[in-house]
Design a protein around this motif. Sequence first.
Motif, PDB file in Angstrom:
ATOM      1  N   ARG A   1      16.173  -4.552  76.402  1.00  0.00           N
ATOM      2  CA  ARG A   1      15.409  -5.396  75.486  1.00  0.00           C
ATOM      3  C   ARG A   1      14.583  -6.330  76.385  1.00  0.00           C
TER       4      ARG A   1
ATOM      5  N   VAL B   1      13.067  -9.348  76.672  1.00  0.00           N
ATOM      6  CA  VAL B   1      13.112 -10.606  75.924  1.00  0.00           C
ATOM      7  C   VAL B   1      13.056 -11.786  76.887  1.00  0.00           C
TER       8      VAL B   1
ATOM      9  N   PHE C   1      21.122 -18.017  69.555  1.00  0.00           N
ATOM     10  CA  PHE C   1      20.220 -17.498  70.574  1.00  0.00           C
ATOM     11  C   PHE C   1      18.838 -17.369  69.951  1.00  0.00           C
TER      12      PHE C   1
ATOM     13  N   HIS D   1      21.284   0.867  70.599  1.00  0.00           N
ATOM     14  CA  HIS D   1      22.616   0.340  70.926  1.00  0.00           C
ATOM     15  C   HIS D   1      23.155  -0.369  69.679  1.00  0.00           C
TER      16      HIS D   1
ATOM     17  N   HIS E   1      26.073  -3.714  68.574  1.00  0.00           N
ATOM     18  CA  HIS E   1      26.942  -4.782  69.077  1.00  0.00           C
ATOM     19  C   HIS E   1      27.463  -5.624  67.919  1.00  0.00           C
TER      20      HIS E   1
ATOM     21  N   HIS F   1      20.708   0.273  66.334  1.00  0.00           N
ATOM     22  CA  HIS F   1      19.303  -0.117  66.175  1.00  0.00           C
ATOM     23  C   HIS F   1      18.508   0.178  67.427  1.00  0.00           C
TER      24      HIS F   1
ATOM     25  N   HIS G   1      14.036  -0.002  68.746  1.00  0.00           N
ATOM     26  CA  HIS G   1      12.697  -0.447  68.376  1.00  0.00           C
ATOM     27  C   HIS G   1      11.687   0.462  69.064  1.00  0.00           C
TER      28      HIS G   1
ATOM     29  N   ASP H   1      13.552 -13.102  68.196  1.00  0.00           N
ATOM     30  CA  ASP H   1      14.914 -12.645  67.927  1.00  0.00           C
ATOM     31  C   ASP H   1      15.807 -13.860  67.739  1.00  0.00           C
TER      32      ASP H   1
ATOM     33  N   LEU I   1      19.905 -14.568  67.239  1.00  0.00           N
ATOM     34  CA  LEU I   1      21.214 -13.911  67.193  1.00  0.00           C
ATOM     35  C   LEU I   1      22.335 -14.953  67.099  1.00  0.00           C
TER      36      LEU I   1
HETATM   37  O1  GTQ Z   1      16.921  -6.204  69.938  1.00  0.00           O
HETATM   38  O2  GTQ Z   1      18.970  -5.537  70.031  1.00  0.00           O
HETATM   39  O3  GTQ Z   1      16.936 -10.704  71.900  1.00  0.00           O
HETATM   40  O4  GTQ Z   1      20.589  -6.720  71.631  1.00  0.00           O
HETATM   41  C1  GTQ Z   1      19.038  -9.879  72.483  1.00  0.00           C
HETATM   42  C2  GTQ Z   1      19.963  -8.852  72.406  1.00  0.00           C
HETATM   43  C3  GTQ Z   1      17.539  -8.587  71.153  1.00  0.00           C
HETATM   44  C4  GTQ Z   1      18.098  -6.362  70.287  1.00  0.00           C
HETATM   45  C5  GTQ Z   1      17.834  -9.724  71.851  1.00  0.00           C
HETATM   46  C6  GTQ Z   1      19.685  -7.711  71.699  1.00  0.00           C
HETATM   47  C7  GTQ Z   1      18.457  -7.578  71.058  1.00  0.00           C
END
Ligand code: GTQ
Length: 352
Positions: free
Chosen positions: A74, A76, A95, A110, A112, A151, A153, A165, A167
Motif C-alpha cells: 500500500r 501510503v 490511523f 490482503h 486484516h 481487498h 485496489h 485511509d 483505520l
Molecule cells: O488499503 O489495505 O493506509 O492495509 C494501511 C493499511 C491502507 C489498505 C492503509 C492497509 C491499507
Amino acid sequence: MDSAPTSKHNVDPARQEFYARIGKSNLAPLWEVLHKLITATPESVIVPHLWQYESLKPFLLEACELITAKEAERRVLILENPSLKGESKITRSLFAGLQTILPGEIAPPHRHSQAALRFIVEGQGAYTAVDGERTMMHPGDFVITPSWTWHDHGNTGTGPMVWLDGLDMHMIKLFEASFREGTGSDEAMEPERPEGDSYARYGANMLPVEAEYDRPTSPVFNYPYDRSREALETMKRRDKWNPWHGLKFKYINPMNGDYAMPTIATFIQLLPRGFKTQGYRSTDSTVFICVEGKGRTQVAGKTLDWGPKDIFVIPSWEKHRHEATEESVLFSYSDRVVHEKLGFWREQKFPN
Ligand code: GTQ
C-alpha cells in the motif's frame, strides 16, 4: 485508636523502601499514580493540526517515483500527529494516511483484523474490491473495508488517484488482536459479484427479505458522494441550522440504523457561507477533511485555515468552532461509536 503513621519524618524513606521491595514482586502502589490515571477531565496527548493538501501533493507524487504500489503493498504516506511522531497515529486510536495509485497499478489483495475507510480525495478510474465486489471510486465517496475482508485496489484510469485511509489500527493494537494474511499472489482478485450488487441489495431503502448478511459493518460499502451531496443540498432549503454542527449527518448501516462501521463513526456536514458554529467539545478526537468550500476552525488558541482536500485533527475535549467563509462540506471520522457503545461518550455544547 489512631493508626496513622506517627513519625512523618520517616514515612517517605519507608515508603520508598517499601515500593522498591514490592516492585520486585511486580506490585506498585496505586496512591502514587491514581490522579494521573483517573484525570478530572480528558488530558489529550495529541495536538490540533492541519495538513494542507497542496503542500503534500508533491510528496505523494515523489513517492510514486520511489516505489510501486505492488512493492509497497500500500503506497501510503501516514499523517502523524506532531505529538506522536513515529507512532503512525493521527489520534491515539486512529490511523490516517494518503494512498496513491497510478494508472495500471494494483495494490495486491490482503485482509486484516483492522477495518478501513476510504474517503476519496481526487482522481478517477480506480476501484477497490471488497470481498469479491469491485466499486469504482469518485471524489467524496466514503468506502468501507470491514474487518477481515479480502481487498485490493486497482487504477484503470489515466491519472493518479488519491484517497484518505482511516483505520482503527491502534484499537486493534491496544487489544493485541491483529491478524493479517495475503493470497500468496500479487495479482488482483477475480470479482465474484457484479459491480453495484451490494448497493442494489442494501442501498435502495430496501433489504433482501431473507437477508443473510451478518457482519457488524454496513453491507453498503460505497456511499457515493453524489447521493450525500444531493441530500445535503435538498435539506438545506428547509432545515434550521444546528448551532454546533450546521447540517450534520452520520453514515448508517441500513441493517440496524447504527453507525456504518462498528469501530469508526463517520459524518458529513454542510456549513452555509458565513456560518459560525458555537463552541463544542466531545471525548472523541476527530479527523476532518474538507470536501468543498473554505473556512477556518479555532481550537486551543490556534486557527486552522482549511480549503478543499485539507485534513485536520481536533483532540478530545478541546473546545472548537468552525467558520465557513464559503459554503463548505466537511467529512469527519472518530472513535465516537466505541465511546457510545461502551457508555463513556460525552459532549459539551457552549452557548457561544
Ligand atoms: O488499503 O489495505 O493506509 O492495509 C494501511 C493499511 C491502507 C489498505 C492503509 C492497509 C491499507
